[in-house]
Scaffold this motif. Structure first.
Motif, PDB file in Angstrom:
ATOM      1  N   GLY A 156       0.828  -1.205   0.000  1.00 38.53           N
ATOM      2  CA  GLY A 156       0.000   0.000   0.000  1.00 38.53           C
ATOM      3  C   GLY A 156       0.857   1.247   0.000  1.00 38.53           C
TER       4      GLY A 156
ATOM      5  N   ASN B 189      -1.375   2.194  -2.077  1.00 37.90           N
ATOM      6  CA  ASN B 189      -2.231   1.850  -3.195  1.00 37.90           C
ATOM      7  C   ASN B 189      -1.913   0.432  -3.615  1.00 37.90           C
TER       8      ASN B 189
ATOM      9  N   ALA C 196      -7.000   3.332   0.568  1.00 34.64           N
ATOM     10  CA  ALA C 196      -5.716   3.950   0.860  1.00 34.64           C
ATOM     11  C   ALA C 196      -5.229   3.512   2.237  1.00 34.64           C
TER      12      ALA C 196
ATOM     13  N   PHE D 288      -6.636   2.001  -9.556  1.00 34.06           N
ATOM     14  CA  PHE D 288      -6.320   2.977  -8.528  1.00 34.06           C
ATOM     15  C   PHE D 288      -7.604   3.577  -7.976  1.00 34.06           C
TER      16      PHE D 288
ATOM     17  N   LEU E 220      -9.283   5.900  -4.432  1.00 33.03           N
ATOM     18  CA  LEU E 220      -9.021   6.569  -3.165  1.00 33.03           C
ATOM     19  C   LEU E 220     -10.169   6.387  -2.185  1.00 33.03           C
TER      20      LEU E 220
ATOM     21  N   TYR F 207     -14.365   5.151  -5.934  1.00 34.59           N
ATOM     22  CA  TYR F 207     -13.783   3.920  -6.468  1.00 34.59           C
ATOM     23  C   TYR F 207     -14.823   2.808  -6.519  1.00 34.59           C
TER      24      TYR F 207
END
Lengths: 598, 213
Positions: free
Chosen positions: A220, A222, A229, B51, B53, B57
């Motif tokens: 992480g 990501n 996160a 990806f 956050l 998402y």
């Protein structure tokens, strides 16, 4: 569904364990109890000086009261009291540290408070009593600058290590637009990246053992399998996990600070985004807490509508968990099936609330509007459609041999471990302990529904999943009872603090029009009080601790989220397993980062 | 570039002489400029970086699943590493603590690369004007498409992707190493969607009543 009973929820002060504990503390401490505060949630609240808090906590931790224990440190936080006006009777204090203890066996709460002054902000740690105090104390240090003497590693938890100031102090700016504009050039990126670098020595980790060199792996913030996160640095001996250090704060949206700025009413949409898979269920503890302070009783119809929508979001959240859990241990297909039901539920939610994930649809004293005509048709379709699909998923996922071998016996913990680490929800029930807020302390009319609390026995990854799967079936049962027995009546209370207020009366005379105007523009003024309201959220106990200073906004909003406690436990339950097991453990916890960092 | 497909069963076999051969060639041979061809290929093979956050998402993931199926638009090859991807969807709130990480991931994306800013937080900070949130990812990254919503519906992300594809399709790049400052041939400034779609939206006079399902 039974006829609504008139018996109210067990009052904490009258719970034998609460009474016994307070009496015992009175006998032991006498004058050293600085004050006994009355709050409208009726949780006994005792003030102790810094010198005696450790003794008081130890006593409560180790003694039994009326045969019961206070097993869990549910929450630990602080209040910046410097600009608070209504503190009648409370000891002088600039910063107050608050301990919220919970007895599961005796079904009661206890609150301790410690007054501190800005020039001398420190008090003894509680980490040796409850391991989960570790993160809570780091958070208090991070947000208020209060030091805990004897804490093993009192670093910032939520804000970046390079941050200056403590965000929840009243002098810290709330808005980004009040601060220097944000820039990020290459030099600054390097500084920030360097500050985020994991240094094993800081955590007392050795770089090598006698016969092998450890590898440090950074997972992480990501990574597809950390669900957002979230970062965890792991210490590896070959493929065996020796230790791990979770690092959070990559998803801190300052929701608690936001609560001090938004009006009571306009904070509701922010609660939706705390556990962003829980939708309107997040509104529930917040509006119920405000209603308690305002003295609002909501109509039966409101209660049932709230329960129905909350349970739909519980299913939605569990489905996402179920799919990603299977995906993380190697099954790619289930999630594609499960999103079909999610879409069906979102269709229903949207037709009722007008939005999919974050409707923000509950109001202080009611809900935003009445149910639309024909609302029950799609819900009945779902009730017919879903049970068979859940059975299909059982054979696809739960009965899958590979999944079983990957998750059974992995990441197991006992009920006692769960208490020590503040684990609630499915994570606690998977250890075989039957506790659900909806049953033990029914709110919003849950006492009128027939449903079971699924439990498991081993407390491993597989059991945590199995419990949630069964919970979906129980939620469907609750929803069916809601549809079959939806009471008629108002969707909004007639109490004057109901927000937005009822329009009919505002058209009668100038006085009610003025009140309506103020209530809509400034928002309601909630009488000064303190309240803590907990619900069984999708992931465990979600609790809002609100302090009103008699204003249009909250003086302090504390949000106790289940995921925060659950993540802290990861190192303790994953030592000795392989990296691939860590992925299964992370997946089985079912957290969202907004629910951790807020 | 205009072309059409025809089912193999119904298509007539080519014959010698006559106009049928011309027809066959018209159907099977495309005469285009190489740079148009490259632009077309690039447009239809975007590889997004896996990806996310926050809340957005989840809606982005929903766009990948069966009901919405992003694969229809040739952008479903999600990569777990930025070094294999050329598009990043900033799906969610950009936090001060996360910003250096986002920057590094963006820097690692393959050129040419594109950024979709998904949701109010990534667009402007949205409802989070708060100390820990960057007020829009465009404070440190160049953004190609902004998708509005909190969170945007999956359909909105699909539309954002289509707009990005359209814009990539209009871009022309030099096809070999060049010595002079040719660089990317800049597309014209795109008109804001609000302006394009405004009249159509204003024209709507009958909205569905919230009292009915």
């Amino acid at each position: 569904m039974r006829v609504p009973s008139t018996v109210s929820v067990t009052e904490n002060l009258n719970a034998p364990v609460g009474l016994a504990a307070v009496e015992h503390l009175r006998a032991v401490f006498g004058d050293r109890i600085l004050h006994e505060q009355l709050t409208c949630d009726e949780i006994p609240t005792l003030w102790f000086a810094r010198e005696s808090i450790q003794q008081a906590l130890t006593l409560v931790r180790e003694q039994t009261f009326a045969g019961q224990r206070f097993e869990m440190l549910l929450d630990l936080t602080a209040i910046d009291e410097r600009v608070r006006v209504n503190r009648a009777g409370q000891p002088a204090s600039e910063f107050t540290v608050v301990y919220h203890l919970m007895s599961f066996s005796g079904n009661a709460d206890l609150r301790f408070k410690v007054p501190l002054f800005d020039d001398d902000l420190h008090l003894p740690t509680a980490t040796f009593l409850w391991p989960n105090a570790n993160w809570y104390e780091r958070e208090v240090w991070d947000m208020f600058g209060i030091r805990f003497d004897g804490h093993p590693n009192l670093y910032r938890l939520v804000l970046p290590p390079t941050w200056e100031g403590h965000a929840l102090r009243k002098e810290h700016p709330a808005r980004a637009t009040e601060m220097e504009p944000f820039t990020l050039d290459d030099a600054q990126t390097d500084i920030e990246q360097e500050a985020l670098k994991f240094k094993p020595e800081e955590w007392g980790m050795k770089r090598a053992s006698e016969d092998s060199e450890f590898m440090f792996l950074n997972l992480g913030p990501n990574h597809p399998s950390v669900h957002g996160a979230f970062r965890i640095a792991v210490q590896l001996d070959g493929e065996i996990l020796v230790d791990a250090v979770p690092d959070i704060g990559y998803h801190h949206r300052g929701a608690e600070k936001m609560g001090e700025r938004q009006s009571w009413h306009t904070f509701i949409p922010y609660t939706d985004r705390i556990d962003y898979l829980g939708g309107v269920m997040n509104n529930l503890p917040y509006v119920m807490a405000v209603e308690k302070m305002a003295g609002i009783e909501v109509p039966e119809r409101v209660k049932v509508i709230r329960v129905m929508l909350s349970e739909m979001f519980r299913i939605c959240s569990h489905l996402l968990f179920y799919g990603t859990f299977a995906q993380d241990v190697g099954q790619l297909s289930p999630i594609f099936y499960m999103f079909v039901e999610r879409e069906r539920i979102f269709n229903i939610i949207e037709s009722i609330c007008g939005a999919r994930m974050h409707p923000g649809w509950f109001r202080i004293g009611g809900v935003a509007q009445d149910l639309p005509q024909g609302w029950e048709v799609r819900i009945r379709e779902l009730l017919d459609f879903m049970p068979a699909r859940l059975d299909e998923y059982d054979s696809m996922v739960l009965n899958n041999g590979i999944l079983k071998r990957r998750t059974q016996g992995v990441g197991a913990y006992t009920t006692q471990d769960a208490f020590d680490w503040g684990v609630t929800g499915a994570g606690l029930r998977a250890t075989g302990y039957e506790w659900d807020m909806r049953k033990q302390r029914p709110y919003s009319g849950y006492e009128n529904f027939e449903f079971d609390i699924p439990i498991a026995a081993n407390g491993d990854c597989y059991d945590r999943c199995a419990v949630r799967v069964e919970e979906m079936r129980q939620s469907l049962r609750i929803i069916k009872q809601c549809v079959d027995n939806m009471p008629s009546g108002d969707y909004k209370s007639s109490h004057p603090l109901t927000t937005p207020p009822r329009k009919e009366k505002s058209m009668q005379d100038i006085e009610t029009l003025i009140n309506h105007f103020l209530s809509v523009s400034w928002g309601p003024v909630i009488p000064p009080n303190e309240v803590s309201m907990s619900i069984e959220a999708t992931k465990g106990i979600n609790s809002y601790y609100l302090i009103s200073d008699g204003n249009t906004a909250s003086y302090r909003t504390r949000i106790r989220t289940p995921s925060f406690a659950h993540l802290q436990m990861i190192p303790a339950i994953s030592r000795g397993f392989m990296v691939s097991d860590l992925i299964a453990i992370i997946a089985s916890i079912d957290f969202v980062m907004a629910d951790v960092d807020r | 570039m205009n072309w059409s497909l025809e089912s193999a069963e119904t298509a007539a076999a080519p014959q010698r002489g006559g106009s049928e051969m011309d027809e066959f060639i018209r159907r099977n041979v495309m005469m285009v400029k190489l740079e148009d061809m490259v632009a077309w290929g690039r447009k239809n093979s975007i590889w997004p970086f896996n990806f996310g956050l926050s809340c957005c998402y989840v809606e982005m993931a929903t766009a990948f699943t069966s009901r919405h199926d992003l694969a229809r638009f040739g952008a479903e090859v999600i990569r777990g590493t930025p070094r294999q991807a050329d598009m990043i969807v900033i799906a969610g709130t950009v936090f001060r603590k996360m910003a250096p990480v986002v920057k590094q991931l963006y820097d690692q994306l393959l050129e040419p690369k594109w950024v979709i800013s998904m949701g109010s937080c990534a667009n402007s900070g949205g409802m989070y004007d708060i100390y820990s949130v960057v007020q829009g990812v465009d404070k440190f990254l160049p953004v190609d498409v902004y998708v509005s919503g909190c969170p945007p519906r999956p359909e909105a992300l699909l539309q954002g992707l289509l707009l990005l594809q359209e814009s990539i399709g209009n871009q022309r790049r030099p096809l070999s190493w060049v010595i002079n400052e040719q660089g990317i041939i800049q597309r014209e400034e795109n008109e804001v969607q609000r302006v394009i779609r405004g009249p159509e939206r204003i024209a709507a006079t009958e909205l569905r009543s919230p009292d009915e399902v």
